[in-house]
Design a protein around this motif. Structure first.
Motif, PDB file in Angstrom:
ATOM      1  N   ASP A  97       0.807  -1.232   0.000  1.00 42.81           N
ATOM      2  CA  ASP A  97       0.000   0.000   0.000  1.00 42.81           C
ATOM      3  C   ASP A  97       0.838   1.281   0.000  1.00 42.81           C
ATOM      4  OD1 ASP A  97      -2.265  -1.596   0.077  1.00 42.81           O
ATOM      5  OD2 ASP A  97      -2.202  -1.726   2.276  1.00 42.81           O
ATOM      6  N   ASP A  98       2.153   1.135   0.067  1.00 42.42           N
ATOM      7  CA  ASP A  98       3.006   2.325   0.134  1.00 42.42           C
ATOM      8  C   ASP A  98       3.216   2.949  -1.246  1.00 42.42           C
ATOM      9  OD1 ASP A  98       3.251   1.674   2.768  1.00 42.42           O
ATOM     10  OD2 ASP A  98       5.436   1.741   2.816  1.00 42.42           O
ATOM     11  N   THR A  99       3.533   4.233  -1.252  1.00 42.46           N
ATOM     12  CA  THR A  99       4.070   4.846  -2.461  1.00 42.46           C
ATOM     13  C   THR A  99       5.584   4.684  -2.362  1.00 42.46           C
ATOM     14  OG1 THR A  99       2.298   6.466  -2.373  1.00 42.46           O
ATOM     15  CG2 THR A  99       4.128   6.944  -3.865  1.00 42.46           C
ATOM     16  N   LEU A 100       6.172   4.073  -3.382  1.00 46.87           N
ATOM     17  CA  LEU A 100       7.615   3.831  -3.350  1.00 46.87           C
ATOM     18  C   LEU A 100       8.353   4.922  -4.115  1.00 46.87           C
ATOM     19  CD1 LEU A 100       7.742  -0.032  -4.017  1.00 46.87           C
ATOM     20  CD2 LEU A 100       7.755   1.169  -1.820  1.00 46.87           C
ATOM     21  N   TYR A 101       9.528   5.275  -3.600  1.00 49.08           N
ATOM     22  CA  TYR A 101      10.386   6.275  -4.226  1.00 49.08           C
ATOM     23  C   TYR A 101      11.768   5.649  -4.397  1.00 49.08           C
ATOM     24  CZ  TYR A 101       6.796   9.636  -2.945  1.00 49.08           C
ATOM     25  OH  TYR A 101       5.601  10.296  -2.829  1.00 49.08           O
ATOM     26  N   LEU A 102      12.302   5.705  -5.588  1.00 48.13           N
ATOM     27  CA  LEU A 102      13.657   5.186  -5.808  1.00 48.13           C
ATOM     28  C   LEU A 102      14.615   6.371  -5.871  1.00 48.13           C
ATOM     29  CD1 LEU A 102      15.291   2.568  -6.384  1.00 48.13           C
ATOM     30  CD2 LEU A 102      15.144   3.194  -8.793  1.00 48.13           C
ATOM     31  N   LEU A 103      15.574   6.407  -4.949  1.00 48.49           N
ATOM     32  CA  LEU A 103      16.468   7.557  -4.813  1.00 48.49           C
ATOM     33  C   LEU A 103      17.768   7.332  -5.590  1.00 48.49           C
ATOM     34  CD1 LEU A 103      14.373   8.088  -2.670  1.00 48.49           C
ATOM     35  CD2 LEU A 103      16.172   8.378  -0.986  1.00 48.49           C
ATOM     36  N   THR A 104      18.197   8.348  -6.335  1.00 51.19           N
ATOM     37  CA  THR A 104      19.479   8.221  -7.043  1.00 51.19           C
ATOM     38  C   THR A 104      20.186   9.566  -7.098  1.00 51.19           C
ATOM     39  OG1 THR A 104      18.925   8.897  -9.292  1.00 51.19           O
ATOM     40  CG2 THR A 104      18.341   6.662  -8.722  1.00 51.19           C
ATOM     41  N   GLY A 105      21.489   9.498  -7.349  1.00 50.89           N
ATOM     42  CA  GLY A 105      22.247  10.709  -7.635  1.00 50.89           C
ATOM     43  C   GLY A 105      21.995  11.104  -9.089  1.00 50.89           C
ATOM     44  N   GLY A 106      22.281  12.361  -9.391  1.00 50.72           N
ATOM     45  CA  GLY A 106      22.028  12.879 -10.742  1.00 50.72           C
ATOM     46  C   GLY A 106      22.721  12.078 -11.829  1.00 50.72           C
ATOM     47  N   ASP A 107      23.938  11.615 -11.567  1.00 51.80           N
ATOM     48  CA  ASP A 107      24.694  10.860 -12.583  1.00 51.80           C
ATOM     49  C   ASP A 107      23.914   9.622 -13.027  1.00 51.80           C
ATOM     50  OD1 ASP A 107      25.159  10.017  -9.874  1.00 51.80           O
ATOM     51  OD2 ASP A 107      26.872   8.827 -10.504  1.00 51.80           O
ATOM     52  N   MET A 108      23.238   8.991 -12.095  1.00 52.92           N
ATOM     53  CA  MET A 108      22.504   7.765 -12.415  1.00 52.92           C
ATOM     54  C   MET A 108      21.252   8.074 -13.239  1.00 52.92           C
ATOM     55  SD  MET A 108      24.472   5.628 -11.025  1.00 52.92           S
ATOM     56  CE  MET A 108      23.679   4.049 -10.853  1.00 52.92           C
ATOM     57  N   LEU A 109      20.617   9.211 -12.959  1.00 58.41           N
ATOM     58  CA  LEU A 109      19.408   9.545 -13.726  1.00 58.41           C
ATOM     59  C   LEU A 109      19.759   9.748 -15.202  1.00 58.41           C
ATOM     60  CD1 LEU A 109      16.352  10.156 -13.668  1.00 58.41           C
ATOM     61  CD2 LEU A 109      16.947  12.574 -13.474  1.00 58.41           C
ATOM     62  N   MET A 110      20.937  10.331 -15.461  1.00 56.14           N
ATOM     63  CA  MET A 110      21.295  10.633 -16.844  1.00 56.14           C
ATOM     64  C   MET A 110      21.381   9.373 -17.705  1.00 56.14           C
ATOM     65  SD  MET A 110      21.069  13.793 -16.842  1.00 56.14           S
ATOM     66  CE  MET A 110      21.505  14.280 -18.508  1.00 56.14           C
ATOM     67  N   VAL A 127      10.812   8.122  -9.216  1.00 57.01           N
ATOM     68  CA  VAL A 127      12.271   8.239  -9.152  1.00 57.01           C
ATOM     69  C   VAL A 127      12.629   9.642  -8.658  1.00 57.01           C
ATOM     70  CG1 VAL A 127      14.389   8.301 -10.552  1.00 57.01           C
ATOM     71  CG2 VAL A 127      12.708   6.475 -10.904  1.00 57.01           C
ATOM     72  N   CYS A 128      13.535   9.709  -7.687  1.00 56.83           N
ATOM     73  CA  CYS A 128      13.971  10.998  -7.132  1.00 56.83           C
ATOM     74  C   CYS A 128      15.466  11.162  -7.387  1.00 56.83           C
ATOM     75  CB  CYS A 128      13.766  11.045  -5.626  1.00 56.83           C
ATOM     76  SG  CYS A 128      12.094  10.724  -5.114  1.00 56.83           S
ATOM     77  N   ALA A 129      15.849  12.260  -7.997  1.00 59.80           N
ATOM     78  CA  ALA A 129      17.266  12.493  -8.268  1.00 59.80           C
ATOM     79  C   ALA A 129      17.761  13.718  -7.508  1.00 59.80           C
ATOM     80  CB  ALA A 129      17.486  12.686  -9.768  1.00 59.80           C
ATOM     81  N   VAL A 130      18.976  13.610  -6.996  1.00 58.90           N
ATOM     82  CA  VAL A 130      19.615  14.731  -6.291  1.00 58.90           C
ATOM     83  C   VAL A 130      20.895  15.081  -7.059  1.00 58.90           C
ATOM     84  CG1 VAL A 130      20.729  15.442  -4.138  1.00 58.90           C
ATOM     85  CG2 VAL A 130      18.662  14.045  -4.059  1.00 58.90           C
ATOM     86  N   PRO A 131      21.063  16.366  -7.441  1.00 57.50           N
ATOM     87  CA  PRO A 131      22.262  16.745  -8.204  1.00 57.50           C
ATOM     88  C   PRO A 131      23.553  16.396  -7.462  1.00 57.50           C
ATOM     89  CG  PRO A 131      20.715  18.596  -8.042  1.00 57.50           C
ATOM     90  CD  PRO A 131      20.194  17.512  -7.159  1.00 57.50           C
ATOM     91  N   ARG A 132      24.549  15.972  -8.226  1.00 56.37           N
ATOM     92  CA  ARG A 132      25.864  15.665  -7.622  1.00 56.37           C
ATOM     93  C   ARG A 132      26.878  16.749  -7.909  1.00 56.37           C
ATOM     94  NH1 ARG A 132      27.955   9.502  -7.552  1.00 56.37           N
ATOM     95  NH2 ARG A 132      29.449  10.482  -6.171  1.00 56.37           N
ATOM     96  N   ASN A 133      26.646  17.488  -9.011  1.00 60.52           N
ATOM     97  CA  ASN A 133      27.616  18.505  -9.411  1.00 60.52           C
ATOM     98  C   ASN A 133      26.939  19.847  -9.647  1.00 60.52           C
ATOM     99  OD1 ASN A 133      30.045  16.795  -9.635  1.00 60.52           O
ATOM    100  ND2 ASN A 133      28.783  15.744 -11.150  1.00 60.52           N
ATOM    101  N   GLU A 134      27.733  20.901  -9.528  1.00 55.84           N
ATOM    102  CA  GLU A 134      27.276  22.266  -9.747  1.00 55.84           C
ATOM    103  C   GLU A 134      26.725  22.398 -11.175  1.00 55.84           C
ATOM    104  OE1 GLU A 134      26.399  25.018  -7.559  1.00 55.84           O
ATOM    105  OE2 GLU A 134      28.166  24.063  -6.680  1.00 55.84           O
ATOM    106  N   GLY A 135      25.585  23.061 -11.322  1.00 59.58           N
ATOM    107  CA  GLY A 135      25.044  23.342 -12.663  1.00 59.58           C
ATOM    108  C   GLY A 135      24.379  22.158 -13.344  1.00 59.58           C
ATOM    109  N   GLU A 136      24.264  21.036 -12.636  1.00 58.25           N
ATOM    110  CA  GLU A 136      23.731  19.817 -13.247  1.00 58.25           C
ATOM    111  C   GLU A 136      22.191  19.787 -13.279  1.00 58.25           C
ATOM    112  OE1 GLU A 136      24.181  16.405 -10.671  1.00 58.25           O
ATOM    113  OE2 GLU A 136      24.707  15.093 -12.323  1.00 58.25           O
ATOM    114  N   ARG A 137      21.576  20.575 -12.422  1.00 58.10           N
ATOM    115  CA  ARG A 137      20.128  20.427 -12.207  1.00 58.10           C
ATOM    116  C   ARG A 137      19.310  20.642 -13.477  1.00 58.10           C
ATOM    117  NH1 ARG A 137      15.353  22.770 -10.478  1.00 58.10           N
ATOM    118  NH2 ARG A 137      14.160  21.218  -9.305  1.00 58.10           N
ATOM    119  N   LYS A 138      19.729  21.647 -14.296  1.00 57.37           N
ATOM    120  CA  LYS A 138      18.974  21.958 -15.521  1.00 57.37           C
ATOM    121  C   LYS A 138      18.879  20.717 -16.412  1.00 57.37           C
ATOM    122  CE  LYS A 138      19.190  25.542 -19.042  1.00 57.37           C
ATOM    123  NZ  LYS A 138      19.897  24.817 -20.098  1.00 57.37           N
TER     124      LYS A 138
END
Ligand code: ATP
Length: 200
Positions: A97-110, A127-138
């Motif tokens: 019944d849970d909502t699942l979230y898969l967490l990754t660093g930005g490099d993996m999302l690419m 899927v949740c991504a967190v930037p690893r490097n400056e300027g990567e978010r865009k």
């Protein structure tokens, strides 16, 4: 419940990993995050990887005191190296019944489209991504939009914490100070067990 799944080699776990998990808890309202150390294929070098029990123990130490972070041995106990989709399916069965979230660093999302059965991952988890490097978010936001036809992808809006396990292992090898990148009890563990060929 909103349950996060965060896989990695955690060799060793560092502040960037914990930052990623806490960022997703705060920005996306997760109730808990399961950190899942991966099995390493047997042909990988022993010099580079410490025994799985040590990776697991360091992860437990780093998560101590944060009740939302839970360590899972699911992949270590599996009989072979696990694909992320198998881990997602495991948690889907465990928490139907849970909502699942898969967490990754930005490099993996690419490179997400190269993941085994990525479409099924996106059917079962956000899927949740967190930037690893400056300027990567865009670039991450553009990528998330492109993958949007398959499911939901969230990109955290936080500055990166630039650190990697590779960099830490290199510092240990060169006998340089590495303690600012890790939980102090993990540093003590590495020293006491003489991991990564640390020189005393
Ligand atoms: P290595 O340098 O050995 O490849 P790593 O530091 O990239 O290791 P992993 O355990 O391989 O760490 O990574 C697990 C996950 O954590 C991956 O999704 C990776 O992108 C993410 N990650 C690692 N470090 C960071 C960081 N500093 N910021 C955000 N995400 C990170």
């Amino acid at each position: 419940m909103k349950t996060g799944i965060f896989g990695g080699s955690f060799n060793p776990v560092h502040n960037g990993h914990i930052y990623l998990a806490n960022t997703c808890i705060e920005q996306f309202g997760l109730d808990r995050v399961y950190l899942v150390p991966s099995k390493i294929s047997p042909h990988r070098s022993d010099d580079e990887y410490v025994p799985e029990q040590d990776r697991l123990e360091m992860l437990k130490i780093a998560c101590r005191g944060n009740s939302k972070l839970v360590v899972s041995s699911y992949e270590l106990n599996a009989f072979r190296v696990s694909y992320s989709i198998y881990t997602v399916e495991h948690f889907r069965r465990k928490f139907p019944d849970d909502t699942l979230y898969l967490l990754t660093g930005g490099d993996m999302l690419m490179s997400f489209e190269s993941w085994y059965r990525f479409e099924d991952i996106l059917k079962n988890a956000v899927v949740c991504a967190v930037p690893r490097n400056e300027g990567e978010r865009k670039n991450l936001v553009t990528k998330a939009e492109r993958l949007g036809e398959y499911g939901k992808i969230l990109v955290a809006d936080v500055p990166p914490l630039v650190v990697s396990s590779t960099e830490i292992r290199k510092k240990i090898e060169k006998n340089e100070n590495f303690s600012c990148y890790l939980d102090e009890n993990v540093v003590q563990y590495i020293k006491s067990r003489e991991l990564y060929r640390i020189k005393s």
